[in-house]
Design an enzyme around this catalytic site. Structure first.
Site, PDB file in Angstrom:
ATOM      1  N   ASP A  66     -10.583   3.626  -0.094  1.00 21.07           N
ATOM      2  CA  ASP A  66      -9.997   2.287  -0.164  1.00 21.07           C
ATOM      3  C   ASP A  66      -9.272   1.908   1.121  1.00 21.07           C
ATOM      4  O   ASP A  66      -8.750   2.764   1.843  1.00 21.07           O
ATOM      5  CB  ASP A  66      -8.964   2.217  -1.297  1.00 21.07           C
ATOM      6  CG  ASP A  66      -9.600   2.072  -2.665  1.00 21.07           C
ATOM      7  OD1 ASP A  66     -10.824   2.240  -2.779  1.00 21.07           O
ATOM      8  OD2 ASP A  66      -8.857   1.802  -3.629  1.00 21.07           O
ATOM      9  N   HIS A 117     -12.345  -4.726  -1.352  1.00 20.92           N
ATOM     10  CA  HIS A 117     -11.011  -4.404  -1.871  1.00 20.92           C
ATOM     11  C   HIS A 117     -10.061  -5.596  -1.692  1.00 20.92           C
ATOM     12  O   HIS A 117      -8.851  -5.429  -1.591  1.00 20.92           O
ATOM     13  CB  HIS A 117     -10.465  -3.163  -1.168  1.00 20.92           C
ATOM     14  CG  HIS A 117      -9.314  -2.494  -1.878  1.00 20.92           C
ATOM     15  ND1 HIS A 117      -9.256  -2.303  -3.241  1.00 20.92           N
ATOM     16  CD2 HIS A 117      -8.162  -1.960  -1.374  1.00 20.92           C
ATOM     17  CE1 HIS A 117      -8.137  -1.690  -3.554  1.00 20.92           C
ATOM     18  NE2 HIS A 117      -7.441  -1.472  -2.446  1.00 20.92           N
ATOM     19  N   HIS A 121      -5.111  -7.616  -0.249  1.00 18.58           N
ATOM     20  CA  HIS A 121      -4.547  -6.672  -1.219  1.00 18.58           C
ATOM     21  C   HIS A 121      -3.577  -7.342  -2.193  1.00 18.58           C
ATOM     22  O   HIS A 121      -2.646  -6.713  -2.704  1.00 18.58           O
ATOM     23  CB  HIS A 121      -3.859  -5.502  -0.505  1.00 18.58           C
ATOM     24  CG  HIS A 121      -3.846  -4.236  -1.304  1.00 18.58           C
ATOM     25  ND1 HIS A 121      -2.773  -3.843  -2.075  1.00 18.58           N
ATOM     26  CD2 HIS A 121      -4.776  -3.272  -1.470  1.00 18.58           C
ATOM     27  CE1 HIS A 121      -3.025  -2.690  -2.655  1.00 18.58           C
ATOM     28  NE2 HIS A 121      -4.251  -2.312  -2.305  1.00 18.58           N
ATOM     29  N   HIS A 211      -8.049   7.370   0.544  1.00 17.89           N
ATOM     30  CA  HIS A 211      -7.829   6.289   1.508  1.00 17.89           C
ATOM     31  C   HIS A 211      -8.085   6.828   2.912  1.00 17.89           C
ATOM     32  O   HIS A 211      -7.455   7.813   3.313  1.00 17.89           O
ATOM     33  CB  HIS A 211      -6.386   5.772   1.439  1.00 17.89           C
ATOM     34  CG  HIS A 211      -5.989   5.187   0.130  1.00 17.89           C
ATOM     35  ND1 HIS A 211      -5.674   5.977  -0.960  1.00 17.89           N
ATOM     36  CD2 HIS A 211      -5.851   3.899  -0.269  1.00 17.89           C
ATOM     37  CE1 HIS A 211      -5.346   5.192  -1.979  1.00 17.89           C
ATOM     38  NE2 HIS A 211      -5.454   3.928  -1.595  1.00 17.89           N
TER      39      HIS A 211
END
Length: 255
Positions: A66, A117, A121, A211
């Site tokens: 991510d 994604h 955010h 990540h």
């Protein structure tokens, strides 16, 4: 403090909240589909390629990353190429796709699944419909411009989704992907700990959340791959994990 460090700090804080709430599906019907359920109900007239393994017959697991790309992503891609493993990348638009366009192109060119994604955010369940839609659609468009292909999978920030978000995803043609394994690498740069946590939680049909923007994560990937392959796992992308089923837009996939 650099912009990237500030961004990483904000993402760490957001991820910490996600850990506290677990995977909260605010206002959602809670209907999710596991990889095995998807495969069991595959439309025999409309099937997807199996990829490197038939996950109906062998142990499969998906590596996902991510919030990139970032300064560590090139090294990660080198590792994956050496190991002959494909992963699924859920990319942030504004500060990552736009900043590292060549890495986005490389991810796609080397056979990885390039996912979404959101643009900045934002927690989609807290946004008005037009804002939530723009968060998804802007990254879709940015990735398509670079790779020629719109992402077909999306990971909602903090894993938070609901029926309204699912409706938007269905309209935009993207599926939602959650996870079963998290090393909480937003909270530590201890590579050995990240590897240990990941290996402890790994299970067949699992989806590993990591990540590639954190310093301790990429160095853990080689050991994770080697150990899980010794345990008999085959690494696949998320679409390959549910194959021969086709991804369904709006659906929430969760092991």
């Amino acid at each position: 403090m650099s912009l990237l460090k500030k961004k990483a700090g904000r993402l760490r804080a957001a991820a910490a909240v996600a850990a506290l709430i677990s995977v909260a599906l605010s206002g959602c019907s809670m209907e999710t589909t596991s990889p095995s359920e998807a495969r069991d109900h595959a439309d025999k007239k409309d099937t997807a390629p199996l990829g490197p393994a038939d996950c109906r017959k062998v142990k499969c697991i998906a590596l996902t990353f991510d919030a990139g790309p970032g300064p560590n992503t090139a090294h990660l891609l080198d590792v994956l190429k050496e190991k002959k493993v494909h992963a699924t990348f859920f990319l942030l638009g504004r500060d990552h796709v736009m900043k590292y366009p060549e890495l986005v192109k490389r991810e796609a060119a080397e056979g990885h699944e390039v996912g979404n994604h959101t643009w900045t955010h934002k927690i989609l369940t807290k946004q008005k419909a037009d804002v939530a839609r723009a968060e998804i659609d802007r990254t879709e468009a940015a990735v398509e411009k670079l790779t020629g292909k719109r992402p077909r999978v999306m990971r909602p920030p903090q894993g938070r989704t609901n029926d309204d978000v699912s409706k938007i995803c269905k309209e935009l043609g993207v599926s939602q992907v959650l996870w079963s394994t998290t090393a909480k690498d937003y909270s530590t740069n201890d590579t050995a700990l990240i590897e240990k946590r990941t290996l402890k939680q790994a299970k067949p049909d699992g989806i590993i959340l990591l990540h590639d923007i954190y310093q301790g994560t990429v160095p853990a990937v080689s050991g994770i791959i080697d150990t899980l392959q010794k345990r008999g796992y085959h690494f696949v992308t998320v679409p390959q994990l549910i194959a021969p089923a086709q991804l369904k837009p709006g659906e929430i996939y969760r092991p």
